[in-house]
Scaffold this motif. Structure first.
Motif, PDB file in Angstrom:
ATOM      1  N   UNK A   1       7.848   9.366  -2.314  1.00 15.37           N
ATOM      2  CA  UNK A   1       8.598  10.043  -3.344  1.00 15.37           C
ATOM      3  C   UNK A   1      10.160   9.742  -3.015  1.00 15.37           C
ATOM      4  N   UNK A   2      10.468   8.484  -2.191  1.00 17.68           N
ATOM      5  CA  UNK A   2      11.570   7.971  -1.806  1.00 17.68           C
ATOM      6  C   UNK A   2      12.189   6.841  -2.568  1.00 17.68           C
ATOM      7  N   UNK A   3      13.193   6.715  -3.084  1.00 15.83           N
ATOM      8  CA  UNK A   3      13.570   5.532  -3.643  1.00 15.83           C
ATOM      9  C   UNK A   3      14.027   4.485  -2.730  1.00 15.83           C
ATOM     10  N   UNK A   4      13.555   3.293  -3.050  1.00 15.51           N
ATOM     11  CA  UNK A   4      13.410   2.224  -1.965  1.00 15.51           C
ATOM     12  C   UNK A   4      13.830   0.767  -2.533  1.00 15.51           C
TER      13      UNK A   4
ATOM     14  N   UNK B   1       0.638  -1.257   0.007  1.00 15.82           N
ATOM     15  CA  UNK B   1      -0.087  -0.078  -0.022  1.00 15.82           C
ATOM     16  C   UNK B   1       0.824   1.389   0.053  1.00 15.82           C
ATOM     17  N   UNK B   2       2.133   1.149   0.299  1.00 10.22           N
ATOM     18  CA  UNK B   2       2.725   2.224   0.729  1.00 10.22           C
ATOM     19  C   UNK B   2       3.915   2.456  -0.428  1.00 10.22           C
TER      20      UNK B   2
ATOM     21  N   UNK C   1      15.068  -9.011  -5.460  1.00 11.91           N
ATOM     22  CA  UNK C   1      15.171  -7.469  -5.102  1.00 11.91           C
ATOM     23  C   UNK C   1      15.032  -6.617  -6.045  1.00 11.91           C
ATOM     24  N   UNK C   2      14.085  -5.747  -6.080  1.00 10.38           N
ATOM     25  CA  UNK C   2      13.824  -4.690  -7.027  1.00 10.38           C
ATOM     26  C   UNK C   2      13.985  -3.407  -6.520  1.00 10.38           C
ATOM     27  N   UNK C   3      14.175  -2.167  -7.494  1.00  9.30           N
ATOM     28  CA  UNK C   3      14.276  -0.926  -7.174  1.00  9.30           C
ATOM     29  C   UNK C   3      12.783  -0.397  -7.459  1.00  9.30           C
ATOM     30  N   UNK C   4      12.275   0.495  -6.668  1.00  7.48           N
ATOM     31  CA  UNK C   4      10.899   1.248  -6.869  1.00  7.48           C
ATOM     32  C   UNK C   4      10.976   2.498  -6.023  1.00  7.48           C
TER      33      UNK C   4
END
Length: 366
Positions: free
Chosen positions: A314-317, A99-100, A306-309
């Motif tokens: 608006x933070x890269x995680x 959801x986040x 593991x993936x980038x999103x």
């Protein structure tokens, strides 16, 4: 949300979400007198339900259909047919974390961009479970086509780098292999490839091929509602499909005109073709030969690597997706492609009925 209805004369509206109480479809425009029972529809739904092989999501759903309206004493009444399939194995907690943030390859971001709100439990309306309504309606459309002597056969043509050999095509294997391939040798190779994908926390895509026999010449409208255009729209509306080919498809761009044209000849007093590069459609209208189409399906976006999103702040995680997901969508998509093809053909067959004055006069006994 608009866009939940497909078709003009044989019209369907699908409803429901992946983790809601139920999903289903309302069919409007089905003729009265068609023999129909829940077993006819269940046979189609059983081909797409989860948990049947190692290469499908382990979510266990019976996907049992109920006919709520439009059928009396085993025959359609001509009134709207409502079909419902309850959800019984939702595990919405598997999705609370997403959801986040926005999952790569999914509709999470675009739903938020459009509506400012989304059902994050399994993707809501963008989930593959939405296709339950399409398949249930496709079963009804296929019965209509059968009455008209039209048959549809769909199967997995390829998974990843592994393609079937038409020389080894075994009709008795249709729907029997875990890959959906009617070629035992290629299926074994594809299974080995999928095992490698799963070990690497990865997924695979592939191609579904669909062939239709018995369609008469003259089906389809010559401008915007071309048969191939309508088929392409129908198949492209399936969430995982990224390209559609008719006949020789993309290879026609490298062929010469003399290679691509299908020569006509007379056979038993009927016009026939010596080849079928066009895939059974000329000028948007069926030419009476076999219709051939292929749907190119992307790899399952839910992978356990593991993936980038980006999150909603608006933070890269970095993320690790949880839940129950298919390592390959293709085998379960076979019946979805077949169903959308059937729905398109029935709608255009009905649309073509008033095309000629002599046909209208014959219908009304004039």
């Amino acid at each position: 949300m608009a866009g939940n209805t497909f078709g003009t004369y044989f019209r369907i509206t699908t409803w429901g979400e992946s983790h809601g109480k139920a999903l289903g479809v309302v069919i409007d425009g089905c003729p009265a007198g068609l023999s129909l029972c829940e077993a006819d529809i269940q046979a189609f739904l059983d081909r797409r339900k989860p948990g049947q092989t190692r290469y499908a999501t382990p979510r266990k759903e019976a996907d049992e259909v109920s006919i709520l309206s439009g059928v009396f004493e085993g025959r359609t009444t001509g009134t709207p047919i409502c079909l419902m399939v309850p959800n019984t194995s939702q595990r919405s907690g598997d999705y609370s974390e997403i959801a986040s943030y926005y999952r790569p390859g999914h509709a999470d971001y675009t739903f938020d961009a459009k509506y400012g709100f989304r059902d994050y439990r399994g993707g809501g309306r963008s989930s593959g479970r939405e296709t339950i309504g399409r398949v249930a309606a496709g079963a009804v459309a296929s019965l209509i086509l059968k009455e008209l002597g039209i048959s549809i056969c769909a199967y997995t043509k390829s998974i990843g780098p592994v393609s079937i050999s038409m020389d080894r095509f075994q009709p008795e294997l249709l729907g029997q292999t875990p890959t959906g391939m009617p070629d035992a040798e290629s299926s074994a190779q594809a299974e080995a490839y999928l095992e490698e994908c799963m070990q690497n926390h990865n997924s695979a895509g592939g191609v579904v091929e669909c062939v239709v026999d018995g369609v008469p010449a003259g089906i389809g409208e010559p401008v915007f509602d071309k048969l191939d255009a309508c088929l392409a729209k129908a198949i492209m509306s399936v969430g995982a499909v990224k390209a559609v080919e008719i006949g020789d498809g993309c290879s026609v761009s490298t062929a010469a005109g003399t290679e691509n044209n299908d020569a006509f000849y007379m056979e038993n007093g009927q016009i026939a073709k010596k080849t079928n590069h066009a895939g059974g459609i000329l000028g948007g209208i069926s030419d009476g030969s076999r219709i051939v189409l292929r749907a190119h399906i992307k790899p399952t976006p839910s992978v356990f690597s593991e993936q980038e999103t980006v999150n909603k702040n608006g933070e890269d995680i970095l993320i690790h997706i949880k839940g129950r997901h298919d390592p390959v969508i293709v085998p379960r998509a076979v019946v979805v492609v077949e169903s959308m093809t059937a729905l398109t053909l029935v709608d255009l067959l009905f649309a073509g009925m008033p095309s000629r004055m002599d046909g209208i006069k014959k219908f009304y006994g004039k």
